[in-house]
Design a protein around this motif. Structure first.
Motif, mmCIF file in Angstrom:
data_model
loop_
_atom_site.group_PDB
_atom_site.id
_atom_site.type_symbol
_atom_site.label_atom_id
_atom_site.label_comp_id
_atom_site.label_asym_id
_atom_site.label_seq_id
_atom_site.Cartn_x
_atom_site.Cartn_y
_atom_site.Cartn_z
ATOM 1 N N VAL A 1 0.850 -1.191 0.000
ATOM 2 C CA VAL A 1 0.000 0.000 0.000
ATOM 3 C C VAL A 1 0.885 1.241 0.000
ATOM 4 O O VAL A 1 1.691 1.446 0.914
ATOM 5 C CB VAL A 1 -0.942 0.003 1.213
ATOM 6 N N ILE A 2 0.737 2.043 -1.032
ATOM 7 C CA ILE A 2 1.519 3.270 -1.173
ATOM 8 C C ILE A 2 0.850 4.399 -0.400
ATOM 9 O O ILE A 2 -0.322 4.725 -0.628
ATOM 10 C CB ILE A 2 1.657 3.668 -2.652
ATOM 11 N N ALA A 3 1.578 5.009 0.538
ATOM 12 C CA ALA A 3 1.061 6.140 1.301
ATOM 13 C C ALA A 3 1.189 7.428 0.472
ATOM 14 O O ALA A 3 2.230 7.677 -0.134
ATOM 15 C CB ALA A 3 1.811 6.277 2.615
ATOM 16 N N ARG A 4 0.124 8.212 0.466
ATOM 17 C CA ARG A 4 0.114 9.480 -0.271
ATOM 18 C C ARG A 4 -0.276 10.621 0.664
ATOM 19 O O ARG A 4 -0.960 10.410 1.667
ATOM 20 C CB ARG A 4 -0.850 9.414 -1.455
ATOM 21 N N ASN A 5 0.135 11.818 0.302
ATOM 22 C CA ASN A 5 -0.064 12.984 1.153
ATOM 23 C C ASN A 5 -1.431 13.617 0.897
ATOM 24 O O ASN A 5 -1.553 14.749 0.449
ATOM 25 C CB ASN A 5 1.055 14.004 0.915
ATOM 26 N N GLY A 6 -2.488 12.837 1.188
ATOM 27 C CA GLY A 6 -3.838 13.321 0.996
ATOM 28 C C GLY A 6 -4.795 12.606 1.933
ATOM 29 O O GLY A 6 -4.389 11.930 2.877
ATOM 30 N N ILE A 7 -6.091 12.754 1.654
ATOM 31 C CA ILE A 7 -7.136 12.172 2.485
ATOM 32 C C ILE A 7 -7.719 10.952 1.779
ATOM 33 O O ILE A 7 -8.222 11.057 0.651
ATOM 34 C CB ILE A 7 -8.254 13.194 2.772
ATOM 35 N N PHE A 8 -7.634 9.807 2.410
ATOM 36 C CA PHE A 8 -8.158 8.546 1.879
ATOM 37 C C PHE A 8 -7.741 8.322 0.422
ATOM 38 O O PHE A 8 -8.570 8.031 -0.438
ATOM 39 C CB PHE A 8 -9.688 8.498 2.016
ATOM 40 N N ASP A 9 -6.443 8.475 0.160
ATOM 41 C CA ASP A 9 -5.933 8.293 -1.201
ATOM 42 C C ASP A 9 -4.819 7.253 -1.279
ATOM 43 O O ASP A 9 -4.174 7.108 -2.314
ATOM 44 C CB ASP A 9 -5.445 9.620 -1.778
#
Length: 457
Positions: A202-210
């Motif tokens: 799972v790639i973490a992204r700098n947003g909300i539920f993305d």
């Protein structure tokens, strides 16, 4: 005064509960609060939160919990003085909240949200900053659930953790824990347990539920644990498969397909503890064949009859690096998904192309306060390969010098756990840059200090 009384009223049940039960585990979904069902003395608000019956028989229930952590860090000469520098420090905060639903013996669903914030951090990475996302969401189908016999099918987003977390970890040290999307088969019978899994990272992204499941990084394998073995106590045997489309090593770039075969022997005998592990990797990166390996020993002796119960520890690792630039082979070891703070929370080096000698000394100052001092010495295994971060990103290439000495690291920390619910840590790290670091960059010594406070419930 009213605020203090209210706070005391809220926390008192937690403290009382903590004295009776050591409930928290690193994998929160492994916790079991079904014992509250038949305990009429558990009538406080905290017990009611941990066990919420949803039917008359109380076989269907919900359990709620969480984890809140705040950290302040200050680093002088971060990255040995290369890149942007922060003279003020930064604050990391992490919030984890979960709900655990059980419907009888044969079905459960677990959901966990995570929010990781980095205030004052210069250009925070996804390891530090992930504002709000679905961290875990899986369902368990318990085909067999009878005492020591288990057969469970787990589907969905989940954390993985195996062995000493050298290759597969929660990544508890950094601000953002990691998870995987996929299927896992969990089996257990008496003194043998085994997991079989196939997942996408799972790639973490700098947003909300993305945060998204990434088919470019696939991870699969099997992990066996044998307990109560004569003489050696416990042994793990495992196979791990890994594929990513864009690998980037010092002497190889492109598609990576890597297989890891490993074993681990661990346990305690009297005042001794021991943990030895060996891994061999094969496969390919682009047109190069992989042949990499690592071996480690982590042992300690605790003087339980001496004041402060001092423990002398020793850890050493040899981790292969690429031998020859430009040939058809790659010997750089890939640690896959290790704990992020691999050599302390300063986390300046990852476990690739490395020789590490790590003596330590710890004291139990009181029942709830520990003091740990350790000293680490680092060399490159191969003078033709660079050094890497825990995620295998290249820090410095291998062709800057033939010198192998990377540096020495002195670390000290004081840990206070007044109850299982509360955790405090004060730490300081000094890294002395040596020949290779000085030849490869600015080469300044690093000073790192941090304060951590954590509440689990």
């Amino acid at each position: 005064m009213k605020t203090k009384l209210l706070l005391s009223a809220l926390l008192l049940p937690i403290f009382c509960f903590s004295q009776e039960y050591q409930v928290f585990k690193s994998l929160r979904y492994d916790e079991d609060y079904s014992f509250i069902k038949n305990d009429s003395t558990k009538s406080d608000w905290y017990s009611k939160m941990k066990f919420i019956p949803l039917n008359a028989s109380k076989d269907t229930y919900l359990s709620l919990g969480g984890d809140v952590r705040f950290q302040y860090f200050y680093a002088k000469n971060e990255n040995w003085g290369d890149g942007p520098q922060d003279s003020d420090g930064y604050v990391l905060s992490r919030y984890l909240f979960h709900a655990d639903f059980h419907a009888g013996k044969f079905f459960r669903a677990f959901v966990q949200a995570q929010s990781s914030l980095a205030d004052g951090r210069i250009d925070p990475s996804p390891v530090d900053q992930n504002p709000l996302d679905l961290h875990q969401a899986f369902a368990d189908f318990n085909i067999i659930n009878e005492g020591s016999k288990k057969l469970i099918v787990r589907a969905g987003r989940q954390e993985l953790s195996y062995g000493s977390q050298r290759l597969v970890a929660l990544r508890e040290g950094p601000n953002n824990r990691q998870s995987f999307d996929g299927l896992k088969l969990i089996t257990e019978k008496e003194n043998v347990s085994a997991d079989f899994f196939f997942t996408n990272y799972v790639i973490a992204r700098n947003g909300i539920f993305d945060d998204t499941s990434n088919q470019d990084r696939q991870f699969w394998g099997s992990y066996f644990v044998f307990n109560k073995i004569p003489v050696i106590k416990n042994i793990d045997i495992y196979y791990l498969g890994y594929k990513r489309t864009k690998a980037n090593f010092d002497d190889a770039k492109g598609r990576e397909l890597r297989h890891s075969l490993g074993t681990r022997i661990w346990g305690k005998s009297g005042n001794w503890r021991y943990d030895g592990e060996a891994v061999f990797q094969f496969g390919d990166v682009a047109e190069k064949k992989v042949s990499a390996w690592t071996a480690s020993i982590n042992s300690g002796y605790r003087f339980n009859s001496v004041k402060f119960k001092p423990e002398i520890g020793f850890k050493t690792e040899i981790i292969s690096g690429d031998k020859t630039q430009g040939d058809s082979m790659l010997q750089t070891f890939n640690p896959l998904f290790p704990r992020g703070a691999y050599f302390g929370l300063a986390s300046v080096i990852g476990p690739s192309n490395l020789i590490d000698f790590h003596p330590s000394l710890s004291f139990e100052i009181t029942k709830n306060i520990d003091w740990i001092v350790d000293y680490d010495m680092f060399w490159r295994y191969s003078g033709n390969d660079g050094i890497y971060a825990p995620n295998t990103s290249l820090i410095y290439p291998g062709n800057t010098t033939t010198k192998k000495k990377i540096g020495n690291q002195l670390e000290s920390e004081i840990v206070w756990e007044p109850t299982p619910f509360l955790y405090f840590r004060l730490e300081g790290t000094w890294f002395q840059a040596k020949d290779y670091i000085k030849a490869s960059g600015t080469g300044k010594n690093i000073f790192f200090a941090g304060i951590t406070t954590q509440l689990k419930f």
